[in-house]
Design a protein around this motif. Structure first.
Motif, PDB file in Angstrom:
ATOM      1  N   TRP A 182      -1.246 -15.420   5.659  1.00 63.07           N
ATOM      2  CA  TRP A 182      -0.314 -15.867   4.624  1.00 63.07           C
ATOM      3  C   TRP A 182      -0.001 -14.748   3.637  1.00 63.07           C
ATOM      4  O   TRP A 182       1.132 -14.603   3.191  1.00 63.07           O
ATOM      5  CB  TRP A 182      -0.854 -17.109   3.925  1.00 63.07           C
ATOM      6  N   LYS A 183      -0.993 -13.946   3.329  1.00 62.51           N
ATOM      7  CA  LYS A 183      -0.758 -12.772   2.471  1.00 62.51           C
ATOM      8  C   LYS A 183       0.202 -11.820   3.182  1.00 62.51           C
ATOM      9  O   LYS A 183       1.111 -11.265   2.562  1.00 62.51           O
ATOM     10  CB  LYS A 183      -2.081 -12.080   2.160  1.00 62.51           C
ATOM     11  N   GLY A 184       0.035 -11.652   4.480  1.00 62.44           N
ATOM     12  CA  GLY A 184       0.924 -10.803   5.265  1.00 62.44           C
ATOM     13  C   GLY A 184       2.354 -11.323   5.297  1.00 62.44           C
ATOM     14  O   GLY A 184       3.304 -10.542   5.232  1.00 62.44           O
ATOM     15  N   ARG A 185       2.512 -12.635   5.396  1.00 62.44           N
ATOM     16  CA  ARG A 185       3.859 -13.219   5.385  1.00 62.44           C
ATOM     17  C   ARG A 185       4.564 -12.951   4.063  1.00 62.44           C
ATOM     18  O   ARG A 185       5.756 -12.658   4.024  1.00 62.44           O
ATOM     19  CB  ARG A 185       3.795 -14.723   5.637  1.00 62.44           C
ATOM     20  N   ILE A 186       3.830 -13.048   2.972  1.00 62.83           N
ATOM     21  CA  ILE A 186       4.413 -12.771   1.659  1.00 62.83           C
ATOM     22  C   ILE A 186       4.794 -11.293   1.555  1.00 62.83           C
ATOM     23  O   ILE A 186       5.878 -10.953   1.085  1.00 62.83           O
ATOM     24  CB  ILE A 186       3.443 -13.180   0.535  1.00 62.83           C
ATOM     25  N   ALA A 187       3.919 -10.402   2.033  1.00 66.77           N
ATOM     26  CA  ALA A 187       4.216  -8.968   2.000  1.00 66.77           C
ATOM     27  C   ALA A 187       5.474  -8.656   2.810  1.00 66.77           C
ATOM     28  O   ALA A 187       6.309  -7.845   2.385  1.00 66.77           O
ATOM     29  CB  ALA A 187       3.026  -8.176   2.520  1.00 66.77           C
ATOM     30  N   GLN A 188       5.647  -9.298   3.951  1.00 67.65           N
ATOM     31  CA  GLN A 188       6.845  -9.080   4.767  1.00 67.65           C
ATOM     32  C   GLN A 188       8.097  -9.599   4.056  1.00 67.65           C
ATOM     33  O   GLN A 188       9.152  -8.972   4.119  1.00 67.65           O
ATOM     34  CB  GLN A 188       6.696  -9.752   6.124  1.00 67.65           C
ATOM     35  N   ALA A 189       7.984 -10.728   3.389  1.00 65.96           N
ATOM     36  CA  ALA A 189       9.127 -11.269   2.645  1.00 65.96           C
ATOM     37  C   ALA A 189       9.539 -10.313   1.525  1.00 65.96           C
ATOM     38  O   ALA A 189      10.732 -10.093   1.293  1.00 65.96           O
ATOM     39  CB  ALA A 189       8.788 -12.648   2.082  1.00 65.96           C
ATOM     40  N   LEU A 190       8.570  -9.731   0.844  1.00 67.77           N
ATOM     41  CA  LEU A 190       8.870  -8.775  -0.221  1.00 67.77           C
ATOM     42  C   LEU A 190       9.511  -7.512   0.340  1.00 67.77           C
ATOM     43  O   LEU A 190      10.453  -6.970  -0.234  1.00 67.77           O
ATOM     44  CB  LEU A 190       7.595  -8.413  -0.986  1.00 67.77           C
ATOM     45  N   TYR A 191       9.005  -7.050   1.469  1.00 62.85           N
ATOM     46  CA  TYR A 191       9.541  -5.854   2.109  1.00 62.85           C
ATOM     47  C   TYR A 191      11.005  -6.056   2.499  1.00 62.85           C
ATOM     48  O   TYR A 191      11.810  -5.134   2.425  1.00 62.85           O
ATOM     49  CB  TYR A 191       8.699  -5.504   3.339  1.00 62.85           C
ATOM     50  N   ALA A 192      11.362  -7.268   2.897  1.00 62.87           N
ATOM     51  CA  ALA A 192      12.743  -7.574   3.262  1.00 62.87           C
ATOM     52  C   ALA A 192      13.666  -7.619   2.042  1.00 62.87           C
ATOM     53  O   ALA A 192      14.867  -7.404   2.175  1.00 62.87           O
ATOM     54  CB  ALA A 192      12.807  -8.906   4.005  1.00 62.87           C
ATOM     55  N   LEU A 193      13.109  -7.879   0.861  1.00 64.34           N
ATOM     56  CA  LEU A 193      13.911  -7.996  -0.362  1.00 64.34           C
ATOM     57  C   LEU A 193      14.188  -6.673  -1.059  1.00 64.34           C
ATOM     58  O   LEU A 193      15.245  -6.496  -1.654  1.00 64.34           O
ATOM     59  CB  LEU A 193      13.217  -8.912  -1.362  1.00 64.34           C
ATOM     60  N   THR A 194      13.219  -5.766  -1.043  1.00 65.28           N
ATOM     61  CA  THR A 194      13.330  -4.558  -1.860  1.00 65.28           C
ATOM     62  C   THR A 194      12.549  -3.402  -1.241  1.00 65.28           C
ATOM     63  O   THR A 194      11.506  -3.626  -0.620  1.00 65.28           O
ATOM     64  CB  THR A 194      12.815  -4.822  -3.292  1.00 65.28           C
ATOM     65  N   PRO A 195      13.031  -2.179  -1.443  1.00 63.03           N
ATOM     66  CA  PRO A 195      12.257  -1.022  -0.979  1.00 63.03           C
ATOM     67  C   PRO A 195      11.099  -0.674  -1.919  1.00 63.03           C
ATOM     68  O   PRO A 195      10.267   0.156  -1.583  1.00 63.03           O
ATOM     69  CB  PRO A 195      13.299   0.106  -0.956  1.00 63.03           C
ATOM     70  N   VAL A 196      11.035  -1.318  -3.067  1.00 68.67           N
ATOM     71  CA  VAL A 196       9.948  -1.078  -4.012  1.00 68.67           C
ATOM     72  C   VAL A 196       8.659  -1.674  -3.440  1.00 68.67           C
ATOM     73  O   VAL A 196       8.635  -2.825  -3.000  1.00 68.67           O
ATOM     74  CB  VAL A 196      10.257  -1.718  -5.388  1.00 68.67           C
ATOM     75  N   SER A 197       7.605  -0.890  -3.447  1.00 67.69           N
ATOM     76  CA  SER A 197       6.313  -1.360  -2.952  1.00 67.69           C
ATOM     77  C   SER A 197       5.703  -2.333  -3.962  1.00 67.69           C
ATOM     78  O   SER A 197       5.489  -1.979  -5.127  1.00 67.69           O
ATOM     79  CB  SER A 197       5.375  -0.171  -2.751  1.00 67.69           C
ATOM     80  N   ILE A 198       5.453  -3.557  -3.501  1.00 62.40           N
ATOM     81  CA  ILE A 198       4.870  -4.591  -4.354  1.00 62.40           C
ATOM     82  C   ILE A 198       3.584  -5.071  -3.697  1.00 62.40           C
ATOM     83  O   ILE A 198       3.602  -5.592  -2.580  1.00 62.40           O
ATOM     84  CB  ILE A 198       5.831  -5.775  -4.563  1.00 62.40           C
ATOM     85  N   GLU A 199       2.472  -4.885  -4.377  1.00 62.49           N
ATOM     86  CA  GLU A 199       1.178  -5.330  -3.875  1.00 62.49           C
ATOM     87  C   GLU A 199       1.105  -6.852  -3.951  1.00 62.49           C
ATOM     88  O   GLU A 199       1.592  -7.459  -4.902  1.00 62.49           O
ATOM     89  CB  GLU A 199       0.065  -4.716  -4.723  1.00 62.49           C
ATOM     90  N   VAL A 200       0.500  -7.482  -2.951  1.00 65.52           N
ATOM     91  CA  VAL A 200       0.304  -8.930  -2.956  1.00 65.52           C
ATOM     92  C   VAL A 200      -1.160  -9.216  -3.268  1.00 65.52           C
ATOM     93  O   VAL A 200      -2.053  -8.716  -2.588  1.00 65.52           O
ATOM     94  CB  VAL A 200       0.691  -9.564  -1.601  1.00 65.52           C
ATOM     95  N   VAL A 201      -1.389 -10.008  -4.315  1.00 67.45           N
ATOM     96  CA  VAL A 201      -2.740 -10.384  -4.730  1.00 67.45           C
ATOM     97  C   VAL A 201      -2.833 -11.901  -4.646  1.00 67.45           C
ATOM     98  O   VAL A 201      -2.068 -12.608  -5.304  1.00 67.45           O
ATOM     99  CB  VAL A 201      -3.041  -9.906  -6.167  1.00 67.45           C
ATOM    100  N   VAL A 202      -3.768 -12.386  -3.819  1.00 71.26           N
ATOM    101  CA  VAL A 202      -3.939 -13.830  -3.655  1.00 71.26           C
ATOM    102  C   VAL A 202      -5.119 -14.275  -4.508  1.00 71.26           C
ATOM    103  O   VAL A 202      -6.220 -13.747  -4.390  1.00 71.26           O
ATOM    104  CB  VAL A 202      -4.180 -14.206  -2.178  1.00 71.26           C
ATOM    105  N   ALA A 203      -4.870 -15.253  -5.372  1.00 64.42           N
ATOM    106  CA  ALA A 203      -5.924 -15.792  -6.236  1.00 64.42           C
ATOM    107  C   ALA A 203      -6.905 -16.609  -5.400  1.00 64.42           C
ATOM    108  O   ALA A 203      -6.512 -17.281  -4.450  1.00 64.42           O
ATOM    109  CB  ALA A 203      -5.320 -16.659  -7.330  1.00 64.42           C
ATOM    110  N   GLU A 204      -8.164 -16.548  -5.759  1.00 70.20           N
ATOM    111  CA  GLU A 204      -9.200 -17.315  -5.059  1.00 70.20           C
ATOM    112  C   GLU A 204      -9.116 -18.799  -5.394  1.00 70.20           C
ATOM    113  O   GLU A 204      -9.499 -19.635  -4.594  1.00 70.20           O
ATOM    114  CB  GLU A 204     -10.587 -16.780  -5.436  1.00 70.20           C
ATOM    115  N   GLU A 205      -8.614 -19.118  -6.582  1.00 67.56           N
ATOM    116  CA  GLU A 205      -8.523 -20.510  -7.016  1.00 67.56           C
ATOM    117  C   GLU A 205      -7.287 -21.162  -6.403  1.00 67.56           C
ATOM    118  O   GLU A 205      -6.259 -20.538  -6.242  1.00 67.56           O
ATOM    119  CB  GLU A 205      -8.429 -20.622  -8.542  1.00 67.56           C
TER     120      GLU A 205
END
Length: 146
Positions: free
Chosen positions: A96-119
């Motif tokens: 799921w973290k990977g899916r979010i990273a791919q969605a961000l990559y499709a939106l912008t060339p800016v590198s955006i780190e994905v941080v998943v909360a434990e809660e």
């Protein structure tokens, strides 16, 4: 001190720039923009569309809340998308973290780190932007002058 958004008038057309300035009164001319406002955030010289980000994350199952956090260490901006899921099984599955990273990559060339909360988040709420640079004044233009 008040704030104002720079707006371009081209004939009958009005274009919002997203660039905002702080006015202290008595200026001769318009100061250089040092802030942004509205549905786009400027990160590393690129505009990131918040509505497009919301739409992309809405298609991913279980995203209950997100917060785009932007900081500047030295001269470069960095961005991290902090996500809270509504189910524990999604938190523990790296797909799921990977899916979010791919969605961000499709939106912008800016590198955006994905941080998943434990809660796990019980309820769904709108996404937010936290700009530690003090650059983005907010999404709501009506609150700009406040």
């Amino acid at each position: 001190m008040t704030s104002a958004e720079l707006v371009v008038f081209a004939g009958d057309e009005v274009r919002r720039t997203g660039h905002a300035v702080r006015l202290s009164g008595g200026e001769e001319g318009v100061p250089a923009p040092a802030h942004t406002v509205g549905e786009h955030v400027l990160v590393r010289g690129r505009w990131i569309s918040l509505p497009k980000l919301e739409a992309a994350l809405a298609k991913i199952d279980g995203v209950a809340h997100w917060d785009l956090r932007i900081t500047r260490e030295g001269t470069l901006d960095s961005a991290a998308l902090h996500v809270r899921f509504n189910r524990d099984t999604l938190v523990r599955n790296p797909m799921w973290k990977g899916r979010i990273a791919q969605a961000l990559y499709a939106l912008t060339p800016v590198s955006i780190e994905v941080v998943v909360a434990e809660e796990v988040a019980e309820t769904r709420r709108p996404g937010t932007v936290t700009d530690a640079r003090g650059h983005h004044l907010g999404r709501d233009r009506s609150a700009l002058g406040a």
